[in-house]
Design an enzyme around this catalytic site. Structure first.
Site, short mmCIF file in Angstrom:
data_model
loop_
_atom_site.label_atom_id
_atom_site.label_comp_id
_atom_site.label_asym_id
_atom_site.label_seq_id
_atom_site.Cartn_x
_atom_site.Cartn_y
_atom_site.Cartn_z
N GLN A 219 0.82 -1.20 0.00
CA GLN A 219 0.00 0.00 0.00
C GLN A 219 0.86 1.26 0.00
OE1 GLN A 219 -2.72 -2.23 3.25
NE2 GLN A 219 -3.32 -0.11 2.98
N ARG A 366 -8.34 -1.21 8.32
CA ARG A 366 -9.35 -0.30 7.80
C ARG A 366 -9.73 0.76 8.84
NH1 ARG A 366 -14.28 -1.80 3.58
NH2 ARG A 366 -14.46 0.30 2.82
N CYS A 367 -8.71 1.34 9.45
CA CYS A 367 -8.98 2.46 10.35
C CYS A 367 -7.71 3.29 10.48
CB CYS A 367 -9.45 1.99 11.70
SG CYS A 367 -8.17 1.50 12.85
N GLU A 736 -12.86 4.42 5.64
CA GLU A 736 -12.87 3.58 6.84
C GLU A 736 -13.99 3.90 7.80
OE1 GLU A 736 -8.99 4.73 7.65
OE2 GLU A 736 -8.09 3.09 6.53
#
Ligand code: CDP
Length: 781
Positions: A219, A366-367, A736
């Site tokens: 990523q 996802r945060c 998110e």
């Protein structure tokens, strides 16, 4: 952004995703699609023990397996000083062990073969002798005196990694002491694992000129290249990281895993390209994990429901190394957003981190660096406080929210929220779901002994790191970039420092540029993820792409417009002062008929530009956001519980989100649907538990229960729009939000349903047996 003649594909339009043209035809280009001549395959020997001494490792039998060319061990790496590598939190992590293994599933050796099957046979033939050592699994026990010390290699004498605190302890202690009502709750947010469709992998190649190219599921390609350069000593121009299509990242593809490094070593030693693709069990047992926070919190209030103070003490289980990708200033990530949507006068938060015999923990699944843990805690507490006070949970929230006129709002723990209208979002959600009628229905059902619950979560998110003055990863400041070039015929190529993993960047960045340049989105190509071509950036995680590279795209386009205005003046034979950007073109002020489109100007930039001006039409922008963005939302969940089985059914779930100005409403809706499902998952199903010997009890999808379409509730979404005042076009991140906000709404609904039994908490996931036990705790069944 309302405009007389909208530019095709501009901001606010639900155009279809450009990238889907290849994805829906199975033509995506993932790492496993990379196939190079002479390519070899790497597979990994993994430890069956959570903690053991390696007394012998024999390669011989593996080397006799047909097709096996090499076995790489920790001793081999140690000779090249590569047995250990730094983590993104400046801890150290084994690439391959030389003495001890520290968790079940740890990489022990690499086998390189001509094909994947021979590599797997070679793995089975590597002989390793282990001498089991005492295992430390419970982080509380890890910190007890006399616990086996796991990181003696670091000179440690205990398993404590760090202590971090923020806020005013004395003022908070005093405020809690003086509060009429104090709620005390212990919450555990268990270890969960990212389960992207595509696991991790790479292909490493060294060409004849010695240049290393790694196609990699990452990523953050630029940050990885810098880490590779610093660790290997290779100059950055000799390292190319290519992040092709990625099948989901969710934070799990930010860290550097041993498999990547071993593949690079294998390519360097064999002279062949080497592919490593992790299997599902490897993924679920050895990559970095999320959550694993043991939280103890106290919330104070006046008798009539004014929140007074918040005190939180947390123990974080980081496994055997701290490999979280947190900004270096914030070892507990952005956990101190925990005051949420409420204007606490004072708060105090402390976090201690411990080593255990587990794989690394602490990734931002996802945060935004621990914001899920924070949002879950505060929204669970506020709900319980409403129950304790006998107030409606919506009323308690509406009474306490930070009011819209208080923004920018400085939180008790130091954040400056940019904008918000929390009451607006909650009222909209209440109206969409028919809150009052549901409460009446619940009262009727309670009389009949039926279990129905309504849960709310009014979360505040914090996304878009930088600003660079506060945020860095391993010392690399957090900003992001866009490079925009307009070709002579008015077609555009833009490259950005972020990297989509399914979010639709090829579409939404094109929409931003379409809006800013007046060029249809279909004429704009977007590229990300290749360090040889894209400008330096920190990558995509923590919903930072729109707040950073999205902003950079707009700023680069505006730089282009500055030059283009001069060319327009030249073409229209007026002074630049007489030119204005209106209706997506340059016009002579007050003379709408005299105008030039960006495409006309682009042609002139290469064929008829003013004397003395550089040819070409392009710009680059490295955007350092002045602040984070603070998206928010209010979610309401309705559950029905079967008293006899403990089965929870989510009957309705309404999610009202506010992410400021929306670039593509369809994509945002998709992000929220996916996010809600990923919030439902840990609330109801997902957990990676360990037994006392450190065995991972959820190493496959048989035990690690992902929600399928069958379990997933129907999501009902709505929105409010409160632009960010500092973002160039008012957008906030959103990727998110739903994962962050959803779990508390679901658990709150279940606790609300169980209120008649005096149940104040059940730790997630809310399995039927746990709920059944809570219902029947007092009746002896
Ligand atoms: O960093 P990441 O892409 O995961 O998160 P994001 O910036 O929140 O964006 C997720 C997706 O939603 C991207 O395609 C964005 O362009 C899109 N989005 C949008 O259309 N409008 C917003 N206000 C925020 C995001």
């Amino acid at each position: 952004m309302a405009d007389a003649t909208p530019v095709p594909g501009g901001i606010g339009q639900s155009i279809v995703r450009k990238e889907d043209a290849r994805f829906i035809r199975g033509k995506g280009n993932y790492v496993d699609d990379v196939d190079l001549p002479g390519m070899l395959f790497l597979d990994l020997v993994r430890s069956p023990y959570a903690h053991a001494k390696i007394t012998a490792l024999r390669k011989e039998k593996a080397l006799q397996v047909p097709g096996v060319l090499a076995v790489i061990t920790g001793a081999d790496l140690a000779a090249a000083k590569l047995a250990w590598m730094p983590t993104l939190m400046s801890d150290t992590q084994m690439v391959l062990p030389t003495d001890e293994v520290m968790f079940q599933g740890q990489e022990v050796a690499g086998v390189v073969a001509t094909d994947r099957y021979s590599a797997a046979d070679g793995v089975a033939a590597v002989e390793v002798d282990y001498e089991p050592l005492p295992v430390v699994i419970d982080p509380f026990k890890a910190l007890e005196p006399g616990a086996p010390v796991l990181r003696k290699d670091k000179g440690k004498t205990d398993n404590h990694i760090w202590h971090w605190e923020v806020g005013d302890k004395a003022a908070t202690d005093k405020a809690l002491k003086e509060s009429a009502v104090v709620l005390h709750e212990k919450l555990y947010i268990p270890r969960i694992h990212v389960a992207s469709i595509e696991p991790c992998g790479c292909v490493a190649q060294v060409d004849v000129m010695g240049k290393l190219t790694v196609w990699m599921t990452t990523q953050a390609p630029h940050a990885i290249r810098t880490v590779f350069a610093l660790v290997s000593g290779l100059p950055e121009n000799q390292i190319r990281i290519i992040s092709p299509d990625i099948g989901g990242g969710f934070g799990g593809k930010v860290p550097v895993y041993p498999g990547y490094v071993i593949a690079v070593v294998a390519a360097l030693t064999t002279g062949h390209p080497v592919k490593w693709i992790e299997d599902r069990t490897g993924n679920l047992t050895s990559d970095s994990f999320a959550r694993d926070y043991h939280i103890e919190a106290e919330l104070g209030a006046t008798k009539d429901g004014k929140l007074t103070a918040l005190r939180v003490k947390t123990l974080a289980d980081h496994g055997y190394t701290d490999a979280a990708a947190n900004p270096s200033k914030f070892p507990a990530g952005l956990f101190h957003i925990i005051t949420g949507s409420y204007p606490f006068a004072t708060a105090f938060v402390e976090v201690d981190a411990a080593y255990t015999n587990k794989p690394p923990g602490g990734i931002a699944y996802r945060c935004s660096f621990r914001v899920t843990e924070a949002a879950y805690t505060i929204e669970r507490l506020v709900e319980n406080m409403a129950h304790k006070l006998g107030m409606d949970p919506a009323e308690l929230r509406l009474k306490n929210f930070i009011p819209p006129e208080a923004f920018p709002f400085k939180s008790a723990l130091g954040w400056t929220y940019d904008s918000g209208n929390y009451a607006g979002a909650l009222q909209k959600a209440m109206q969409m779901i028919g809150y009052d009628a549901l409460r009446r229905e619940q009262a009727e059902k309670r009389k009949r002994g039926e279990l129905m619950g309504i849960g709310i979560s009014s979360f505040t998110e914090i996304v878009g790191a930088g600003p660079s003055r506060q945020f860095d990863i391993l010392g690399i400041k957090m900003f992001d970039s866009a490079e925009v070039r307009i070709h002579p015929t008015g077609k555009v190529l833009a490259r950005l420092g972020t990297k989509s993993q399914g979010q639709g960047h090829e579409t939404t960045y094109a929409q931003i540029l379409a809006e800013e340049l007046g060029i249809p989105a279909e004429h704009i190509s977007i590229e990300e993820g290749d360090t040889d071509t894209a400008p330096y950036g920190l990558g995509t995680y923590a919903s930072r792409s729109t707040p950073t590279s999205g902003a950079a795209a707009a700023m680069a386009a505006r730089k282009i417009r500055e030059k283009a205005a001069k060319i327009a003046a030249h073409l229209l034979e007026v002074s630049p002062d007489d030119i204005e950007w209106k209706d997506h073109k340059f016009q002579v002020k007050g003379v709408p008929g005299k105008s030039k489109t960006m495409a006309e100007i682009a042609f002139a930039a290469y064929t008829n530009h003013p004397q003395g001006m550089e040819a070409g039409l392009e710009a680059v922008d490295y955007y350092d956001p002045p602040n984070l963005t603070y998206p928010f939302g209010s979610y309401i969940c309705v559950v029905d519980i079967d008293k006899e089985t403990g089965q929870v059914k989510v009957r309705r779930f309404v999610a009202v989100d506010d992410c400021g100005v929306i670039i593509n409403p369809m994509i945002v809706d998709g992000q929220i649907h996916g996010g809600l499902t990923m919030g439902f998952a840990p609330a109801m199903l997902e957990e990676i538990p360990y037994d006392a010997e450190g065995n991972n009890r959820a190493g496959s999808f048989l035990e690690y229960l992902l929600p399928t379409a069958v379990e997933t509730p129907k999501w009902e979404t709505g929105k409010t729009t409160t632009p960010s005042p500092h973002h160039p076009f008012g957008a906030k991140g959103v990727g998110e939000s739903a994962t962050v906000g959803a779990p508390a709404a679901i658990v709150n609904a279940v606790i609300d349903a169980l209120a008649p039994y005096g149940v104040t908490n059940i730790d997630i996931p809310l399995s039927a047996p746990k709920v059944w036990k809570a219902i029947h705790a007092k009746d002896g069944r």
